[in-house]
Design a protein around this motif. Structure first.
Motif, mmCIF file in Angstrom:
data_model
loop_
_atom_site.group_PDB
_atom_site.id
_atom_site.type_symbol
_atom_site.label_atom_id
_atom_site.label_comp_id
_atom_site.label_asym_id
_atom_site.label_seq_id
_atom_site.Cartn_x
_atom_site.Cartn_y
_atom_site.Cartn_z
ATOM 1 N N GLN A 132 0.927 -1.161 0.058
ATOM 2 C CA GLN A 132 -0.070 -0.051 0.059
ATOM 3 C C GLN A 132 0.725 1.252 -0.025
ATOM 4 O OE1 GLN A 132 -3.038 0.294 3.131
ATOM 5 N NE2 GLN A 132 -3.639 -1.972 2.709
ATOM 6 N N GLU A 133 1.991 1.276 0.773
ATOM 7 C CA GLU A 133 2.733 2.512 0.915
ATOM 8 C C GLU A 133 3.480 2.751 -0.293
ATOM 9 O OE1 GLU A 133 6.429 4.273 3.454
ATOM 10 O OE2 GLU A 133 5.337 2.613 4.149
ATOM 11 N N ARG A 134 4.025 1.562 -1.257
ATOM 12 C CA ARG A 134 4.535 1.601 -2.478
ATOM 13 C C ARG A 134 3.704 2.253 -3.363
ATOM 14 N NH1 ARG A 134 6.879 -3.510 -0.945
ATOM 15 N NH2 ARG A 134 5.174 -4.549 -2.778
ATOM 16 N N LEU A 135 2.590 1.693 -3.570
ATOM 17 C CA LEU A 135 1.339 2.162 -4.402
ATOM 18 C C LEU A 135 1.310 3.747 -4.212
ATOM 19 C CD1 LEU A 135 -1.126 -0.503 -4.804
ATOM 20 C CD2 LEU A 135 0.483 0.248 -6.499
ATOM 21 N N ALA A 136 1.171 4.166 -2.764
ATOM 22 C CA ALA A 136 0.849 5.454 -2.588
ATOM 23 C C ALA A 136 2.101 6.391 -2.820
ATOM 24 C CB ALA A 136 0.584 5.553 -0.841
ATOM 25 N N ARG A 137 3.089 5.852 -2.847
ATOM 26 C CA ARG A 137 4.304 6.786 -2.887
ATOM 27 C C ARG A 137 4.413 6.893 -4.620
ATOM 28 N NH1 ARG A 137 8.656 7.917 -0.007
ATOM 29 N NH2 ARG A 137 8.351 7.387 2.212
ATOM 30 N N THR A 138 4.089 5.746 -5.421
ATOM 31 C CA THR A 138 3.950 5.623 -6.840
ATOM 32 C C THR A 138 3.062 6.571 -7.231
ATOM 33 O OG1 THR A 138 4.817 3.412 -6.943
ATOM 34 C CG2 THR A 138 4.010 4.299 -8.993
ATOM 35 N N PHE A 139 1.796 6.790 -6.696
ATOM 36 C CA PHE A 139 0.904 7.567 -7.363
ATOM 37 C C PHE A 139 0.822 9.076 -6.897
ATOM 38 C CE2 PHE A 139 -2.206 3.691 -6.876
ATOM 39 C CZ PHE A 139 -1.720 3.299 -8.002
ATOM 40 N N THR A 140 1.735 9.296 -5.545
ATOM 41 C CA THR A 140 1.936 10.665 -5.198
ATOM 42 C C THR A 140 2.999 11.094 -6.120
ATOM 43 O OG1 THR A 140 1.453 10.168 -2.929
ATOM 44 C CG2 THR A 140 2.691 11.903 -3.310
ATOM 45 N N ARG A 141 4.175 10.303 -6.542
ATOM 46 C CA ARG A 141 4.945 11.089 -7.407
ATOM 47 C C ARG A 141 4.581 11.178 -8.716
ATOM 48 N NH1 ARG A 141 8.527 10.526 -11.239
ATOM 49 N NH2 ARG A 141 10.601 11.731 -10.939
ATOM 50 N N ARG A 142 3.633 10.343 -9.203
ATOM 51 C CA ARG A 142 3.281 10.404 -10.702
ATOM 52 C C ARG A 142 2.304 11.546 -10.598
ATOM 53 N NH1 ARG A 142 -0.245 5.576 -12.405
ATOM 54 N NH2 ARG A 142 1.903 4.459 -12.288
ATOM 55 N N ALA A 143 1.475 11.982 -9.628
ATOM 56 C CA ALA A 143 0.398 13.013 -9.598
ATOM 57 C C ALA A 143 1.190 14.095 -9.542
ATOM 58 C CB ALA A 143 -0.477 12.990 -8.200
ATOM 59 N N GLU A 144 2.522 14.161 -8.721
ATOM 60 C CA GLU A 144 3.189 15.577 -8.640
ATOM 61 C C GLU A 144 4.078 15.834 -10.240
ATOM 62 O OE1 GLU A 144 4.200 17.605 -6.453
ATOM 63 O OE2 GLU A 144 2.584 17.150 -4.994
ATOM 64 N N PHE A 145 4.704 14.662 -10.760
ATOM 65 C CA PHE A 145 5.253 14.937 -11.986
ATOM 66 C C PHE A 145 4.208 15.364 -13.108
ATOM 67 C CE2 PHE A 145 6.826 13.442 -16.232
ATOM 68 C CZ PHE A 145 8.099 13.783 -16.112
ATOM 69 N N GLU A 146 3.161 15.019 -13.123
ATOM 70 C CA GLU A 146 2.011 15.077 -14.201
ATOM 71 C C GLU A 146 1.580 16.647 -14.008
ATOM 72 O OE1 GLU A 146 1.392 13.584 -16.938
ATOM 73 O OE2 GLU A 146 2.105 11.662 -16.665
ATOM 74 N N GLY A 147 1.449 16.922 -12.640
ATOM 75 C CA GLY A 147 0.766 18.284 -12.112
ATOM 76 C C GLY A 147 1.889 19.389 -12.685
ATOM 77 N N LEU A 148 3.190 18.948 -12.192
ATOM 78 C CA LEU A 148 4.264 19.918 -12.652
ATOM 79 C C LEU A 148 4.358 20.282 -14.018
ATOM 80 C CD1 LEU A 148 6.718 19.126 -9.807
ATOM 81 C CD2 LEU A 148 5.654 21.193 -10.134
ATOM 82 N N SER A 149 4.567 19.025 -14.800
ATOM 83 C CA SER A 149 4.566 19.034 -16.180
ATOM 84 C C SER A 149 3.496 19.841 -16.820
ATOM 85 C CB SER A 149 4.628 17.507 -16.555
ATOM 86 O OG SER A 149 5.506 16.812 -16.069
ATOM 87 N N ARG A 150 2.089 19.647 -16.476
ATOM 88 C CA ARG A 150 1.163 20.249 -16.999
ATOM 89 C C ARG A 150 1.284 21.877 -16.915
ATOM 90 N NH1 ARG A 150 -3.237 22.602 -14.652
ATOM 91 N NH2 ARG A 150 -2.777 21.621 -12.755
ATOM 92 N N LYS A 151 1.842 22.271 -15.624
ATOM 93 C CA LYS A 151 1.922 23.777 -15.353
ATOM 94 C C LYS A 151 3.095 24.176 -16.355
ATOM 95 C CE LYS A 151 0.082 23.431 -10.841
ATOM 96 N NZ LYS A 151 0.395 23.652 -9.073
ATOM 97 N N ALA A 152 4.195 23.357 -16.344
ATOM 98 C CA ALA A 152 5.228 23.855 -17.196
ATOM 99 C C ALA A 152 4.976 24.140 -18.568
ATOM 100 C CB ALA A 152 6.368 23.098 -16.862
ATOM 101 N N LEU A 153 4.136 22.983 -19.139
ATOM 102 C CA LEU A 153 4.146 22.980 -20.505
ATOM 103 C C LEU A 153 2.787 24.257 -20.795
ATOM 104 C CD1 LEU A 153 3.372 19.170 -21.071
ATOM 105 C CD2 LEU A 153 5.080 20.644 -22.436
#
Length: 533
Positions: A132-153
């Motif tokens: 559960q923690e691994r999944l939570a970390r994976t989803f958290t980082r993915r959300a951060e990466f996609e959100g930051l990428s969206r703002k930068a783009l």
């Protein structure tokens, strides 16, 4: 007599020659001018073609980044949905585990096929938790990466959109220059300069303008900076603040204009010294080097964002508020409201800042503006969190500005009454009477349990209990969103409550503020644990 016709013919020929000579002068004078105008018009045509190519290329880039922004927006939404789904599943599993733990034990004489011994089952349960923690970390980082990428783009897309619009203006201006230069072909020598000279100047200006637009850098964020900031966001979400600071620093080293990296490092640095700040706004120490770095990063982010980044303005205002720079905090919060007038947290922070300056009427106006934006029916959890944050900020004002304690108490009572109405419904109850008392309270392993005795309450009395925690000795109290309860009670009895929560700083003391029908009915205290911060 025979010579007269010849003389007449000679005179006619001479006159015709004179006419040809007279016509030849202007023609020779105009031809060089026409040739020069033709050359200028040709040059301007080439310039126009070049600008048109640049315009089309900019438009194509804008279209490309628009598609990329849409793609990352979809990815960000999917990642956030994954996070919410996982959090919901974890909550459901925790609730089921708690329910099963409360069941009567099985008859030990009955055979049970568990598929393994207890050690194996514990290991499996532990593995599930780790997964559960691994999944939570994976989803958290993915959300951060996609959100930051969206703002930068999106920022890059806006840059190309502005460039495209500027090139359109340049082409329009060039058309004016072409008209002025070409119009001189139908003018005589005296009237040409007033038209030709402005046309040539305008053409030269257009050429320089186009070069400046083309050379101007379009904002773009290096993928390495986004990846490092996403790592920082993951560590920040899981309370690993020093690691988050390192990640955000790495992002800044790659791109020293990356505003989200400064915002992230400011929040992470501040929480090194105040680890519960993100969850409860609890303050332990604002004088540490990490807190100073946080304030500096927030100001840098405000400058880089040209006073238009909401998160930067809000963080800067909060840090100024804790430095008791209330004028500066108010200025930042008002700038934040100008950027986003639909953010209730900015109005609430502004209200508390005005209260700290002794302006209770202004504070009430801003508080009303913030409350109007809340929709408890749509998201009661958000309303509860914002109310908890406001309670906490009021405690911090009370601790720092004792001369406004009476005004703070008035706002606190209004807030408690308003939230009780939101939770239980407003029906005009104003009956008072009865007593309440704290019978027992214990805190252990992140769980707070207490019993509140009540006696002779009016019928269907609306009772609200707000529990405040103190993160360390002498620090201002903080109100955690989980530690509030609303009940309709009558007569006499005992209200029992148990709440579990995770705190980085073990609370050393709890305070229980009780309201009956919106009126303060008592405030009680109990011991917490040993200070860890």
């Amino acid at each position: 007599m025979s010579l007269e016709p010849e003389t007449a013919a000679a005179e006619a020929a001479a006159a015709e020659a004179d006419v040809d000579v007279a016509d030849e002068g202007p023609t020779e004078e105009r031809d060089p001018f026409k040739r020069r105008v033709a050359v200028v018009l040709a040059v301007l045509g080439v310039l126009g073609a070049w600008i048109g190519i640049l315009h089309q290329d900019s438009a194509n880039q804008e279209s490309f980044y628009a598609r990329q922004t849409t793609r990352t927006a979809v990815g960000s939404m999917a990642a956030n949905l994954d996070q919410e789904t996982l959090a919901g599943l974890a909550t459901d599993l925790a609730a089921e585990s708690a329910a099963l733990a409360g069941l009567a034990p099985f008859d030990s004489s009955a055979p049970i096929d568990s598929g393994g011994d207890e050690a194996s089952e514990d290991l499996a349960a532990g593995a599930d938790t780790e997964r559960q923690e691994r999944l939570a970390r994976t989803f958290t980082r993915r959300a951060e990466f996609e959100g930051l990428s969206r703002k930068a783009l999106a920022e890059t897309r806006v840059g190309y959109n502005n460039r495209t619009s500027q090139f359109e203006t340049v082409l329009t201006t060039l058309a004016v220059a072409l008209f002025l230069v070409g119009f001189t072909l139908v003018l005589n020598r005296r009237t040409r300069p007033p038209v030709l000279i402005p046309g040539l100047i305008l053409a030269a200006y257009v050429a320089g303008w186009a070069l400046w637009i083309h050379a101007k850098e379009i904002p773009a964020t290096a993928p390495e900076a986004i990846a490092a900031a996403a790592d920082g966001g993951e560590h920040l979400a899981f309370g690993e603040f020093e690691a988050a600071v390192d990640d955000y620093t790495r992002a800044i080293e790659v791109d020293d204009d990356f505003v989200p990296a400064y915002n992230g490092r400011a929040l992470a640095s501040f929480q090194v010294s105040n680890p519960d700040f993100a969850s409860t706004l609890a303050i332990v120490d604002t004088t540490t080097p990490e807190s100073r770095l946080a304030a500096s990063d927030a100001e840098t982010a405000v400058a880089l964002g040209q006073d238009q980044n909401f998160n930067s303005l809000l963080l800067s205002g909060i840090f100024r508020f804790h430095d008791q720079d209330y004028d500066g905090a108010e200025r930042r919060f008002r700038q934040a409201v100008e950027v986003n007038d639909q953010a209730p947290e900015a109005y609430l922070a502004l209200a508390v800042t005005e209260l700290a300056q002794g302006d209770q009427p202004g504070a009430l106006d801003e508080l009303a503006s913030g409350v109007e934006l809340l929709d408890p029916a749509a998201d009661s959890s958000e309303a509860r969190q914002l109310a908890a944050d406001l309670f906490t900020l009021l405690e911090q004002v009370d601790a720092a500005q004792r001369d406004v304690s009476e005004e703070v108490a008035g706002i606190r009572e209004l807030l408690a009454a308003r939230e009780t109405e939101l939770a239980l419904g407003a029906d005009g109850r104003d009956a008072t009477g009865g007593t309440v008392a704290l019978d027992a309270a214990t805190y252990a392993d992140g769980t707070l349990s207490f019993e509140l005795a009540y006696d002779d309450l009016p019928d269907d009395a609306q009772v609200a209990i707000f529990v405040f925690e103190r993160p360390t000795d002498e620090a201002p109290f903080a109100q955690r969103a989980e530690l509030a309860r609303f009940e309709t009670l009558s007569g006499s009895g005992v209200l029992e409550n148990t709440a579990g929560f995770r705190a980085a700083c073990t609370p050393v003391e709890f305070r229980y503020d009780v309201y009956v029908n919106g009126t303060p009915a008592g405030s009680f205290r109990s011991d917490g644990g040993k200070a860890t911060c």
